[in-house]
Design an enzyme around this catalytic site. Structure first.
Site, PDB file in Angstrom:
ATOM      1  N   SER A 214     -43.341   0.510 -23.520  1.00 43.56           N
ATOM      2  CA  SER A 214     -43.004   1.616 -22.629  1.00 43.56           C
ATOM      3  C   SER A 214     -41.492   1.794 -22.625  1.00 43.56           C
ATOM      4  CB  SER A 214     -43.476   1.295 -21.215  1.00 43.56           C
ATOM      5  OG  SER A 214     -42.678   0.252 -20.681  1.00 43.56           O
ATOM      6  N   LYS A 215     -41.030   2.824 -21.970  1.00 47.73           N
ATOM      7  CA  LYS A 215     -39.592   3.055 -21.865  1.00 47.73           C
ATOM      8  C   LYS A 215     -38.873   1.813 -21.347  1.00 47.73           C
ATOM      9  CE  LYS A 215     -38.095   6.951 -23.331  1.00 47.73           C
ATOM     10  NZ  LYS A 215     -38.909   8.131 -23.042  1.00 47.73           N
TER      11      LYS A 215
END
Length: 443
Positions: A214-215
RNA sequence: GGCGCGUUCGUCUAGUGGCCAAGGACAUCGCCCUCUCAAGGCGAAGAUCACGGGUUCGAAUCCCGUACGCGCUACCA
């Protein structure tokens, strides 16, 4: 070879293809054939190959391995719900597999349809995966998947069969998430009698939470790493050793070496966690490997245009062992060319001296007088400041009081070497900052 | 729910039956070097090889089971 797989017309994103080019080129990965460079097996854009997919569908019909399906989205949905409810194996139920040919011929003209592939229902399909060895799938659990969508575009599966056979692709190396659909692909190739390519399913990269990237956990496009100040050679080096190794001790590798040494049989099957700390180390390592001229150019690119070439020549080498990411450069040297007095907490000045304010004032005053008369160069500056250690001056070790000077000059207790910095700043500005520090302390 | 894949230091990994009371790298800690911070050098700590059975003279390595994690289960790739 670079092939653009754009068969999902609902997910087209403006500029996405250019970003693919940019990211690959940034990493130094190039291709001999592709939409932009041509080649003998074009087009290399799937949305331009629609006739080929239609031809393939025809061949599949001809060998009785394809059929039209008119099932509605709603029927498919309720079917799935029912299967879930009753704990049945999921998948299309073959509703349209045996429709009357005459009726089909009519409905094709009047109704929307998709084309499905007839999977073999008996026995097993075995995939000989280059990373995982043989993987066996029971055919009875496979369903008749869609190969041609109602908009006339192929699904990934049909495009894979069509393109990989006509483009003479030898190896399908892809993420592990494709493993469950591998039996589809094996049967597809076997149905039309084409040689099945070699398959290798690579482990996925996961975040520190063991979940999909994920980010927060490092998931980003390669170009975002470029923007954050990572070097392509560091990125490539980092990625190379995620799921692969050369031997029992190598952890640094160049692009050329990687190209020469990489082999699928040294790929591990288990997922790897994306460790940003390691990336930072590698980036620092590769920064230190950069030849001086190129390094200077990289530093210059981070600085305002007004910065002189001379200053750059002095400062670049000082930065090289102190930089892990390019974006760290500017904050480390901005005190040199921004015409301002660094702001800091006065307490920082005396911290290393046991918060002894009068001693700190002493340091500042002595430095000013020691530097007032000398010829302004590194040797003299160093000599003068070292001299302050003597009994008749401060009588304490330089390592104790030098931090005070760092704070006065740079606004923080650490940074690039002080003596060089003083030379670059000039006598006037240097003394001004020392005096300002003394004032700060007194008030 | 079904099917599949996976499981060695915190992390990336070496390891394919004896050379492993498990090696390297990042991170951590300490020492040295040193004008600060780094970089560099040296060193320390850190893994009962997921767990339980088996096979074998001998297993991290082979077999079976269990647990946990992940993936797939679309007219997305």
């Amino acid at each position: 070879m670079l092939r653009i797989e754009d068969t999902d017309q609902t997910r087209l994103v403006e500029g996405a293809v250019d970003r693919i080019y940019d990211a690959l080129r940034w990493l130094g990965i190039d291709w001999d054939e592709g939409p932009d460079v041509g080649g003998d097996y074009g087009s290399y854009v799937q949305s331009e190959r629609l006739e080929r997919y239609e031809q393939m569908v025809t061949s599949l019909f001809n060998c009785d391995r394809a059929y039209y399906c008119f099932c509605s989205a709603e029927r498919l949905k309720t079917l799935r719900e029912l299967q879930a409810q009753r704990h049945l194996p999921p998948g299309y139920d073959g509703h349209c597999r045996n429709l009357e040919p005459a009726k089909v011929a009519h409905r094709v003209k009047t109704e929307p349809f998709v084309v499905r592939f007839k999977m073999l229902k008996g026995g097993v399909t075995t995939l000989h995966d280059l990373v995982r060895g043989p993987v066996v799938f029971e055919n009875r659990l496979q369903d008749d998947f869609v190969i041609l969508k109602s908009d006339g575009f192929p699904t990934y599966h049909l495009a894979l069969l069509t393109d990989d056979s006509s483009m003479e692709i030898s190896h399908v190396i892809r993420g592990e998430e494709w493993l469950p659909s591998a039996p589809k692909h094996v049967q597809l190739f076997e149905a039309v009698g084409y040689p099945v390519p070699q398959f290798a399913h690579l482990p996925v990269l996961v975040g520190s939470d063991q979940k999909k990237l994920s980010k927060r956990t490092g998931g980003a496009s390669a170009l975002e790493y470029k923007d954050k100040g990572y070097l392509p050679e560091a990125m490539l080096n980092f990625l190379a050793f995620l799921g692969w190794s050369l031997d029992d001790k190598t952890s640094i590798i160049s692009k050329d070496e990687l190209a020469a040494q990489f082999s699928l049989d040294r790929v591990v099957p288990n997922p790897a966690i994306f460790d940003l700390e390691r990336l930072d180390f590698l980036n620092g390592y590769h920064i230190r490997e950069i030849p001086p001229v190129r390094w200077k150019a990289l530093v210059a690119a981070e600085c305002p245009d007004s910065v002189s070439d001379e200053l750059m020549s002095t400062v670049a080498p000082l930065l090289q062992t102190r930089t892990n990411r390019l974006e760290e450069i500017l904050p480390n040297i901005s005190f040199l060319f921004e015409d301002y007095l660094p702001t800091y907490d006065a307490a920082l000045l005396s911290e290393r001296l046991g918060n002894d304010v009068s001693m700190t004032l002493h340091v500042l005053q002595d430095v000013v007088s020691a530097l007032s008369q000398i010829d302004w160069n590194v040797v003299n500056i160093e000599f003068a400041i070292r001299g302050l250690q003597d009994e008749e001056h401060l009588g304490i070790k330089m390592r104790k009081f030098i931090v005070t000077l760092y704070v006065a000059i740079m606004g923080k207790p650490q940074g690039i070497p002080l003596f060089d910095s003083l030379v670059l700043l000039g006598r006037e500005e240097s003394l001004r900052r020392f005096k300002y520090a003394a004032d700060l302390l007194e008030n």
